[in-house]
Design a protein around this motif. Structure first.
Motif, PDB file in Angstrom:
ATOM      1  N   SER A 322     -26.699  -0.774 -28.814  1.00  0.00           N
ATOM      2  CA  SER A 322     -26.532  -0.922 -30.262  1.00  0.00           C
ATOM      3  C   SER A 322     -26.500  -2.372 -30.701  1.00  0.00           C
ATOM      4  O   SER A 322     -26.674  -2.658 -31.891  1.00  0.00           O
ATOM      5  CB  SER A 322     -25.239  -0.216 -30.700  1.00  0.00           C
ATOM      6  OG  SER A 322     -24.114  -0.744 -30.003  1.00  0.00           O
ATOM      7  N   ASN A 323     -26.269  -3.308 -29.768  1.00  0.00           N
ATOM      8  CA  ASN A 323     -26.248  -4.727 -30.135  1.00  0.00           C
ATOM      9  C   ASN A 323     -27.607  -5.390 -29.974  1.00  0.00           C
ATOM     10  O   ASN A 323     -27.718  -6.611 -30.026  1.00  0.00           O
ATOM     11  CB  ASN A 323     -25.203  -5.472 -29.297  1.00  0.00           C
ATOM     12  CG  ASN A 323     -25.479  -5.372 -27.800  1.00  0.00           C
ATOM     13  OD1 ASN A 323     -26.415  -4.708 -27.383  1.00  0.00           O
ATOM     14  ND2 ASN A 323     -24.653  -6.027 -27.004  1.00  0.00           N
ATOM     15  N   GLY A 324     -28.640  -4.572 -29.740  1.00  0.00           N
ATOM     16  CA  GLY A 324     -29.999  -5.095 -29.631  1.00  0.00           C
ATOM     17  C   GLY A 324     -30.384  -5.540 -28.238  1.00  0.00           C
ATOM     18  O   GLY A 324     -31.524  -5.970 -28.021  1.00  0.00           O
ATOM     19  N   GLN A 325     -29.469  -5.430 -27.274  1.00  0.00           N
ATOM     20  CA  GLN A 325     -29.760  -5.840 -25.904  1.00  0.00           C
ATOM     21  C   GLN A 325     -30.387  -4.696 -25.116  1.00  0.00           C
ATOM     22  O   GLN A 325     -30.284  -3.517 -25.485  1.00  0.00           O
ATOM     23  CB  GLN A 325     -28.477  -6.312 -25.210  1.00  0.00           C
ATOM     24  CG  GLN A 325     -27.794  -7.471 -25.887  1.00  0.00           C
ATOM     25  CD  GLN A 325     -28.670  -8.702 -25.946  1.00  0.00           C
ATOM     26  OE1 GLN A 325     -29.198  -9.141 -24.928  1.00  0.00           O
ATOM     27  NE2 GLN A 325     -28.815  -9.270 -27.134  1.00  0.00           N
ATOM     28  N   THR A 326     -31.043  -5.029 -24.024  1.00  0.00           N
ATOM     29  CA  THR A 326     -31.582  -4.043 -23.091  1.00  0.00           C
ATOM     30  C   THR A 326     -31.147  -4.417 -21.683  1.00  0.00           C
ATOM     31  O   THR A 326     -30.867  -5.578 -21.386  1.00  0.00           O
ATOM     32  CB  THR A 326     -33.123  -3.986 -23.152  1.00  0.00           C
ATOM     33  OG1 THR A 326     -33.659  -5.269 -22.806  1.00  0.00           O
ATOM     34  CG2 THR A 326     -33.608  -3.571 -24.532  1.00  0.00           C
ATOM     35  N   LYS A 327     -31.078  -3.394 -20.807  1.00  0.00           N
ATOM     36  CA  LYS A 327     -30.670  -3.637 -19.428  1.00  0.00           C
ATOM     37  C   LYS A 327     -31.292  -2.584 -18.537  1.00  0.00           C
ATOM     38  O   LYS A 327     -31.372  -1.403 -18.910  1.00  0.00           O
ATOM     39  CB  LYS A 327     -29.152  -3.617 -19.300  1.00  0.00           C
ATOM     40  CG  LYS A 327     -28.639  -3.989 -17.917  1.00  0.00           C
ATOM     41  CD  LYS A 327     -27.121  -4.037 -17.869  1.00  0.00           C
ATOM     42  CE  LYS A 327     -26.517  -2.661 -17.880  1.00  0.00           C
ATOM     43  NZ  LYS A 327     -25.059  -2.669 -17.617  1.00  0.00           N
ATOM     44  N   SER A 328     -31.756  -2.988 -17.361  1.00  0.00           N
ATOM     45  CA  SER A 328     -32.316  -2.042 -16.397  1.00  0.00           C
ATOM     46  C   SER A 328     -31.191  -1.206 -15.811  1.00  0.00           C
ATOM     47  O   SER A 328     -30.175  -1.742 -15.349  1.00  0.00           O
ATOM     48  CB  SER A 328     -33.059  -2.793 -15.287  1.00  0.00           C
ATOM     49  OG  SER A 328     -34.168  -3.497 -15.801  1.00  0.00           O
ATOM     50  N   LEU A 329     -31.365   0.105 -15.814  1.00  0.00           N
ATOM     51  CA  LEU A 329     -30.344   1.025 -15.320  1.00  0.00           C
ATOM     52  C   LEU A 329     -30.722   1.640 -13.980  1.00  0.00           C
ATOM     53  O   LEU A 329     -29.886   2.274 -13.334  1.00  0.00           O
ATOM     54  CB  LEU A 329     -30.111   2.145 -16.340  1.00  0.00           C
ATOM     55  CG  LEU A 329     -29.677   1.679 -17.733  1.00  0.00           C
ATOM     56  CD1 LEU A 329     -29.561   2.862 -18.665  1.00  0.00           C
ATOM     57  CD2 LEU A 329     -28.363   0.925 -17.665  1.00  0.00           C
TER      58      LEU A 329
END
Length: 419
Positions: A322-329
């Motif tokens: 929701s804060n505009g960040q992305t991360k590999s899961l």
């Protein structure tokens, strides 16, 4: 022998009809691979070995094998981001309590613990990612996607590109007062974040000096100033900008530190103080055009809640927050075999490894012979319904013809009995 030949033909035709009927019944099963009945003839052997004469008549036919056709099915889009289709070779690697199987059905979901499973609760396998999104590609395991909030990141760098108008005159009020527009020439602002993810407004003020090509720089955070309009809790390691006669910045030539005493600004926040970050103004210019900010960026952000998934062609599952960040899961792995025909079907769209199939070659999608993944899509069954219906007509005629041969042999035998 005609009875035996007819009976074997009936049995083979019946099996062929079963195979065709199974293909038709699975025409809407995602990832299903059609089957094909393959026939061979039967010849009897004598006690001394095979009859080498040219007068031997065969004993009929039989189904030698039911082969699976692993051709590509059509790919249909869906609205589920965890529906994944394989475009090319390979199988999803599934783990059922330690029993490994392989599938082309990419209809997945998350269970209550965050594991990616199929409709039967069998786990999809892949490479896991740590809290920083770094993927561990050493060993495939049950793929689990973390749904935890992403923690905040404090601002450590703040980059600004802008142009100051060389035509401007120095302000009439020489003592800086953030509340007095006549004490500075231009101002701009942006957002910085503390250790708890609280956002703060950083305002930067530029005051043209009486000395040509020199500008004084001031900053406030959250508009905190004293009664004279002087900044509270903000210290700049460099407070002057100088430009040469071509408008290029000559000082400072490197980023400098800005120190913010958050306890002086708002002690109730409880964030780590002081907040220190590098302010980079090295791309600033002083040309004969209006003041403008060309670029503004900083590396901090507040905490974020997982809002969605995307899966790349290489199988990397990326979480959007929701804060505009992305991360590999995590990353999905595929497996391929030297001889897929040797796989043993076990139902539910899954196959098991056998000595005939060879050992699986496991790796990320789009490596070696492994195909690419397409998210929000499923692979349709590779059954051509029209072709199967035509095959059914042919198989039915085959069954009728063999039944007719038995009927004819019966009539011949009845004639002999009546002599």
């Amino acid at each position: 022998m005609s009875f035996q030949q007819g009976l074997s033909g009936l049995s083979a035709a019946s099996t062929n009809l079963d195979v065709i009927g199974n293909n038709i019944s699975n025409a809407n099963t995602p990832g299903y691979k059609q089957s094909q009945a393959q026939f061979t003839d039967i010849f009897a052997n004598s006690l001394g070995g095979a009859d080498s004469s040219n007068t031997q008549v065969g004993s009929g036919s039989r189904v030698s094998t039911v082969a699976h056709i692993f051709s590509q099915g059509n790919i249909s889009p869906t609205n589920n981001p965890l529906d994944i289709a394989i475009n090319g070779q390979g199988f999803f690697r599934m783990d059922d309590g330690g029993s490994i199987s392989y599938s082309r059905n990419g209809q997945f979901r998350l269970d209550g613990n965050g594991f990616v499973t199929d409709a039967n609760g069998i786990n999809l396998t892949g490479f896991t990612a740590d809290g920083n999104g770094v993927i561990d590609a050493s060993q495939p395991t049950k793929l689990k996607l973390s749904t935890a909030d992403i923690p905040p990141q404090v601002t450590s760098t703040y980059d600004m590109g802008f142009n100051l108008d060389s035509r401007q005159s120095a302000p009439t009020v020489t003592t800086f007062d953030a509340n007095n527009l006549k004490s500075y020439s231009n101002t701009t602002s942006g957002t910085i974040y503390d250790s708890l993810g609280n956002s703060h407004i950083l305002s930067i003020y530029f005051q043209k000096s009486a000395t040509s090509g020199t500008w004084n720089t001031y900053a406030t955070v959250d508009g905190k100033v004293d009664t004279a309009g002087a900044p509270i809790g903000v210290t700049l390691a460099s407070t002057a900008l100088t430009f040469d006669n071509s408008g290029a910045l000559t000082a400072p030539t490197a980023p400098f530190n800005v120190t913010v005493d958050l306890a002086a600004i708002n002690p109730a926040l409880g964030a780590g103080s002081p907040l220190t970050f590098a302010l980079d103004l090295t791309t600033a210019t002083q040309f004969g055009s209006g003041f403008s900010v060309n670029s503004l960026s900083q590396d901090g952000f507040t905490s974020g809640r997982l809002s969605g998934f995307t899966t790349s062609a290489e199988g990397v599952v990326q979480g959007s927050y929701s804060n505009g960040q992305t991360k590999s899961l995590g990353q999905i792995v595929l497996a391929n075999f030297i001889n897929p025909q040797g796989l043993n079907p076990m139902g539910d769209g899954r196959w098991l490894e056998t000595p005939s199939s060879g050992q699986p070659v496991v790796g990320p999608p789009k490596t070696g012979t492994l195909g690419a993944l397409q998210a929000s899509a499923t692979e349709d069954a590779n059954v051509d319904l029209t072709s199967e219906l035509v095959k059914m007509i042919t198989a039915q005629r085959m069954y009728q013809a063999n039944a007719k041969s038995i009927e004819t042999q019966d009539a011949v035998l009845q004639t002999l009995v009546n002599l």
